[in-house]
Write a protein that holds these residues in place. Structure first.
Motif, PDB file in Angstrom:
ATOM      1  N   LEU A 276      59.168  47.024  -3.809  1.00 34.69           N
ATOM      2  CA  LEU A 276      58.251  46.953  -2.661  1.00 34.69           C
ATOM      3  C   LEU A 276      57.212  45.852  -2.782  1.00 34.69           C
ATOM      4  N   LEU A 277      56.836  45.551  -4.024  1.00 33.15           N
ATOM      5  CA  LEU A 277      55.787  44.539  -4.219  1.00 33.15           C
ATOM      6  C   LEU A 277      56.232  43.164  -3.747  1.00 33.15           C
TER       7      LEU A 277
ATOM      8  N   HIS B 243      58.556  45.619   4.454  1.00 28.65           N
ATOM      9  CA  HIS B 243      57.804  46.501   3.568  1.00 28.65           C
ATOM     10  C   HIS B 243      57.535  47.834   4.266  1.00 28.65           C
TER      11      HIS B 243
ATOM     12  N   ARG C  34      58.767  51.440   2.956  1.00 27.05           N
ATOM     13  CA  ARG C  34      57.694  52.341   2.512  1.00 27.05           C
ATOM     14  C   ARG C  34      57.701  53.632   3.351  1.00 27.05           C
TER      15      ARG C  34
ATOM     16  N   GLY D 164      56.808  53.604 -12.631  1.00 28.37           N
ATOM     17  CA  GLY D 164      56.333  54.969 -12.879  1.00 28.37           C
ATOM     18  C   GLY D 164      56.171  55.256 -14.355  1.00 28.37           C
TER      19      GLY D 164
ATOM     20  N   ASN E  65      53.253  52.408 -16.497  1.00 31.85           N
ATOM     21  CA  ASN E  65      51.807  52.499 -16.276  1.00 31.85           C
ATOM     22  C   ASN E  65      51.244  53.852 -16.689  1.00 31.85           C
TER      23      ASN E  65
ATOM     24  N   MET F 171      48.439  54.505 -19.556  1.00 32.06           N
ATOM     25  CA  MET F 171      47.223  55.284 -19.260  1.00 32.06           C
ATOM     26  C   MET F 171      47.085  56.490 -20.171  1.00 32.06           C
TER      27      MET F 171
ATOM     28  N   LEU G  88      46.106  42.081 -10.220  1.00 32.44           N
ATOM     29  CA  LEU G  88      47.190  42.513  -9.329  1.00 32.44           C
ATOM     30  C   LEU G  88      48.173  41.350  -9.136  1.00 32.44           C
ATOM     31  N   SER G  89      49.341  41.665  -8.560  1.00 33.08           N
ATOM     32  CA  SER G  89      50.344  40.603  -8.340  1.00 33.08           C
ATOM     33  C   SER G  89      49.724  39.465  -7.540  1.00 33.08           C
TER      34      SER G  89
ATOM     35  N   ARG H 169      48.945  36.730  -4.853  1.00 37.08           N
ATOM     36  CA  ARG H 169      49.213  36.561  -3.418  1.00 37.08           C
ATOM     37  C   ARG H 169      49.203  35.059  -3.107  1.00 37.08           C
TER      38      ARG H 169
ATOM     39  N   ALA I 165      42.199  50.619  -9.594  1.00 36.19           N
ATOM     40  CA  ALA I 165      43.235  50.774 -10.626  1.00 36.19           C
ATOM     41  C   ALA I 165      44.617  50.940 -10.001  1.00 36.19           C
ATOM     42  N   PHE I 166      44.682  51.455  -8.767  1.00 39.29           N
ATOM     43  CA  PHE I 166      45.972  51.600  -8.085  1.00 39.29           C
ATOM     44  C   PHE I 166      46.151  50.521  -7.010  1.00 39.29           C
ATOM     45  N   GLY I 167      45.320  49.483  -7.040  1.00 37.68           N
ATOM     46  CA  GLY I 167      45.435  48.423  -6.052  1.00 37.68           C
ATOM     47  C   GLY I 167      44.688  48.786  -4.776  1.00 37.68           C
TER      48      GLY I 167
ATOM     49  N   VAL J 252      48.197  47.532   1.744  1.00 36.46           N
ATOM     50  CA  VAL J 252      49.527  48.107   1.992  1.00 36.46           C
ATOM     51  C   VAL J 252      50.345  48.294   0.712  1.00 36.46           C
ATOM     52  N   HIS J 253      50.024  47.536  -0.337  1.00 41.84           N
ATOM     53  CA  HIS J 253      50.776  47.705  -1.593  1.00 41.84           C
ATOM     54  C   HIS J 253      50.123  48.725  -2.522  1.00 41.84           C
TER      55      HIS J 253
ATOM     56  N   CYS K  61      49.355  51.722  -4.744  1.00 44.31           N
ATOM     57  CA  CYS K  61      50.380  52.412  -5.535  1.00 44.31           C
ATOM     58  C   CYS K  61      50.905  53.680  -4.844  1.00 44.31           C
TER      59      CYS K  61
HETATM   60  C1  HEM Z   1      48.522  55.430 -14.019  1.00 42.02           C
HETATM   61  C2  HEM Z   1      49.655  55.020 -13.508  1.00 42.02           C
HETATM   62  C3  HEM Z   1      49.805  53.914 -12.512  1.00 42.02           C
HETATM   63  C4  HEM Z   1      49.027  52.819 -12.277  1.00 42.02           C
HETATM   64  C5  HEM Z   1      47.729  52.435 -12.982  1.00 42.02           C
HETATM   65  C6  HEM Z   1      49.632  52.074 -11.199  1.00 42.02           C
HETATM   66  C7  HEM Z   1      49.102  50.916 -10.651  1.00 42.02           C
HETATM   67  C8  HEM Z   1      49.621  50.262  -9.543  1.00 42.02           C
HETATM   68  C9  HEM Z   1      49.001  49.132  -8.895  1.00 42.02           C
HETATM   69  C10 HEM Z   1      47.696  48.468  -9.324  1.00 42.02           C
HETATM   70  C11 HEM Z   1      49.787  48.772  -7.847  1.00 42.02           C
HETATM   71  C12 HEM Z   1      49.527  47.646  -6.840  1.00 42.02           C
HETATM   72  C13 HEM Z   1      49.952  46.322  -7.396  1.00 42.02           C
HETATM   73  C14 HEM Z   1      49.562  45.120  -6.543  1.00 42.02           C
HETATM   74  O1  HEM Z   1      49.049  45.236  -5.423  1.00 42.02           O
HETATM   75  O2  HEM Z   1      49.789  44.022  -7.049  1.00 42.02           O
HETATM   76  C15 HEM Z   1      50.938  49.676  -7.852  1.00 42.02           C
HETATM   77  C16 HEM Z   1      51.981  49.603  -6.949  1.00 42.02           C
HETATM   78  C17 HEM Z   1      53.100  50.396  -7.052  1.00 42.02           C
HETATM   79  N1  HEM Z   1      53.300  51.467  -7.902  1.00 42.02           N
HETATM   80 FE1  HEM Z   1      52.009  52.160  -9.279  1.00 42.02          FE
HETATM   81  N2  HEM Z   1      50.781  52.715 -10.817  1.00 42.02           N
HETATM   82  C18 HEM Z   1      50.920  53.844 -11.573  1.00 42.02           C
HETATM   83  C19 HEM Z   1      51.921  54.792 -11.474  1.00 42.02           C
HETATM   84  C20 HEM Z   1      53.003  54.700 -10.637  1.00 42.02           C
HETATM   85  C21 HEM Z   1      54.046  55.703 -10.512  1.00 42.02           C
HETATM   86  C22 HEM Z   1      54.068  57.054 -11.258  1.00 42.02           C
HETATM   87  C23 HEM Z   1      54.975  55.197  -9.633  1.00 42.02           C
HETATM   88  C24 HEM Z   1      56.264  55.786  -9.119  1.00 42.02           C
HETATM   89  C25 HEM Z   1      56.841  56.850  -9.557  1.00 42.02           C
HETATM   90  C26 HEM Z   1      54.487  53.908  -9.182  1.00 42.02           C
HETATM   91  C27 HEM Z   1      55.131  53.078  -8.288  1.00 42.02           C
HETATM   92  C28 HEM Z   1      54.550  51.986  -7.679  1.00 42.02           C
HETATM   93  C29 HEM Z   1      55.198  51.216  -6.626  1.00 42.02           C
HETATM   94  C30 HEM Z   1      56.589  51.439  -6.060  1.00 42.02           C
HETATM   95  C31 HEM Z   1      54.292  50.218  -6.239  1.00 42.02           C
HETATM   96  C32 HEM Z   1      54.492  49.157  -5.154  1.00 42.02           C
HETATM   97  C33 HEM Z   1      53.943  49.696  -3.847  1.00 42.02           C
HETATM   98  C34 HEM Z   1      54.079  48.732  -2.665  1.00 42.02           C
HETATM   99  O3  HEM Z   1      54.239  47.531  -2.867  1.00 42.02           O
HETATM  100  O4  HEM Z   1      54.010  49.231  -1.524  1.00 42.02           O
HETATM  101  N3  HEM Z   1      53.295  53.649  -9.808  1.00 42.02           N
HETATM  102  N4  HEM Z   1      50.801  50.577  -8.876  1.00 42.02           N
END
Ligand code: HEM
Length: 398
Positions: free
Chosen positions: A86-87, A94, A98, A235, A238, A242, A284-285, A287, A338-340, A343-344, A346
């Protein structure tokens, strides 16, 4: 501690803290034109964003920023390893992918996995007890929990899990050489190709089965296998990072740990504070600007790369607010990156929180006297040149 030279300055840290250069940038120059690290051995000139408001602006503006590299052609941008990740997609593709996944990642739907997560946590603790003190917490705990959870979510059969985990281990072991890492990456992806074929034929009661049943005609085979592979690796890696680093932070802050054990109802706040403080994905990734964009008093020209520092944003105090440098589980919860953002953001955030909540508390319930088995200075941090911040091993005793 000696900081590696091949890691860009914005991803270097001194244990959990930003190096002074990053802290200074954040305060003085929130948008800076500089050398960016664009791969194992290449540098490009681009923009480093350390300001929180400016980062939010970039990450939420899908009309003027893309996650695709500059001057990319459709053929290049859809290189096989990126299909289904997705990224690497912009709207509307997207949004299409999504939307298929979102219903599987609501708290309501994910709640069914909680008993299994709790059981995996207890199984890991049993194994640690049987193996005896000291043990490597990364190997016996931090990798196992997200590994089993991601496989349960996707529907990976038990018998296939050990081999899959071996391939993933090789992809992150820099000592094995680039060629072996790439071959393991291809084998990992090839596994999900076979699994997707099986699920197309006979959809199970798991995420892949659901995608096939509900959206089988709207998703290509390559997208299905790519989604599965990227969800699994994101999944696992990360959450493992953590778990390892979060446990280390708690061990290094005994007053905060004692507070958490005394008041376990603080666990949600503790998890958010750990996510913020550790920032396992420091930047982050990248842009790319799709047009000239005014940002923080500068103009980012069309076609140039922009990297947002989630780590800097997570350590920035609100004007007049308390400092964000220390670790404090009683901190008033505030949004972190921490999760961004945008639209991207996490998709796995709720699933990650479920695992962290369960694992941190259960570990100390089982081993109330848990401690590091080596001096703090011997813990080797893994600096991210392209992936996340982590430790390879975490020897503990109890
Ligand atoms: C503590 C654990 C996690 C952290 C810190 C984390 C962090 C992130 C961050 C920062 C992004 C955005 C990246 C960007 O914008 O460049 C992201 C995207 C994403 N993460 Fe996580 N993540 C974690 C756990 C997970 C888990 C458990 C899954 C799936 C089972 C997951 C699947 C994804 C996916 C598919 C994206 C892309 C979403 C998109 O582009 O719409 N992540 N994550």
């Amino acid at each position: 501690m000696a900081l590696p030279k091949d890691v860009p300055v914005y991803n270097r840290r001194d244990r959990f803290d930003p190096v002074p250069e990053l802290a200074e940038l954040r305060a003085r120059c929130p948008v800076l034109r500089t050398e960016l690290h664009a791969g194992p051995s290449s540098q490009v000139v681009g923009w480093l964003v350390t300001g929180i408001e400016e980062s939010r602006e970039v990450l939420s503006d899908m009309e003027r920023f893309t996650t695709l590299p500059p001057a990319d052609t459709e053929a290049q941008s859809r290189r096989l390893q990126n299909i289904g990740n997705l990224l690497h997609y912009d709207p509307p593709d997207h949004t299409r992918l999504r939307k298929m996944l979102n219903p599987e990642f609501t708290m309501r739907r994910l709640r069914r996995l909680q008993p299994r997560i709790d059981a995996v946590v207890e199984e890991c603790l049993d194994t640690m007890e049987e193996t005896g003190s000291p043990a490597d917490l990364m190997q016996h705990f931090a990798w196992q929990i997200p590994g089993q959870t991601a496989c349960d979510l996707l529907g990976v059969p038990q018998d296939d899990r050990a081999e899959l985990s071996r391939q993933l281990d090789i992809t992150r072991d820099d000592g094995r050489g680039r060629a072996r890492q790439m071959a393991a990456g291809r084998a990992f992806r090839a596994y999900f190709q076979q699994l997707s074929v099986r699920e197309r034929r006979d959809p199970g009661d798991d995420l892949l089965g659901m995608l096939v049943r509900e959206f089988g005609d709207d998703i290509t085979d390559e997208e299905l296998e790519g989604l599965a592979a990227s969800l699994t690796s994101a999944g696992i890696e990360n959450v493992a990072a953590m778990l390892g680093l979060g446990i280390l932070v708690l061990l290094e802050h005994p007053d905060q740990l004692a507070l958490l054990l005394d008041r376990p109802e603080l666990i949600d706040r503790a998890v958010e504070e750990l996510l913020r403080y550790v920032s396992v994905i420091p930047t982050l990734s990248p842009r790319t600007a799709l047009t000239d964009v005014p940002l923080g008093g500068q103009v980012v020209p069309k076609g140039e790369r922009v990297v947002c520092s989630a780590f800097a944003a997570n350590r920035t105090a609100a004007p007049g607010g308390p400092s964000k440098d220390g670790f404090d589980i009683t901190r008033e919860p505030a949004p972190h990156m921490a999760f961004g953002h945008g639209v991207h953001y996490c998709i796995g955030a709720p699933l990650a929180r479920m695992q962290l909540r369960s694992a941190y508390l259960a570990l100390w319930r089982r081993f109330p006297k848990l401690r590091l088995a080596v001096p703090h200075e011997e813990i080797r941090f893994r600096m991210p040149s392209s992936r996340n911040y982590s430790v390879d091993t975490l020897p503990v005793a109890w």
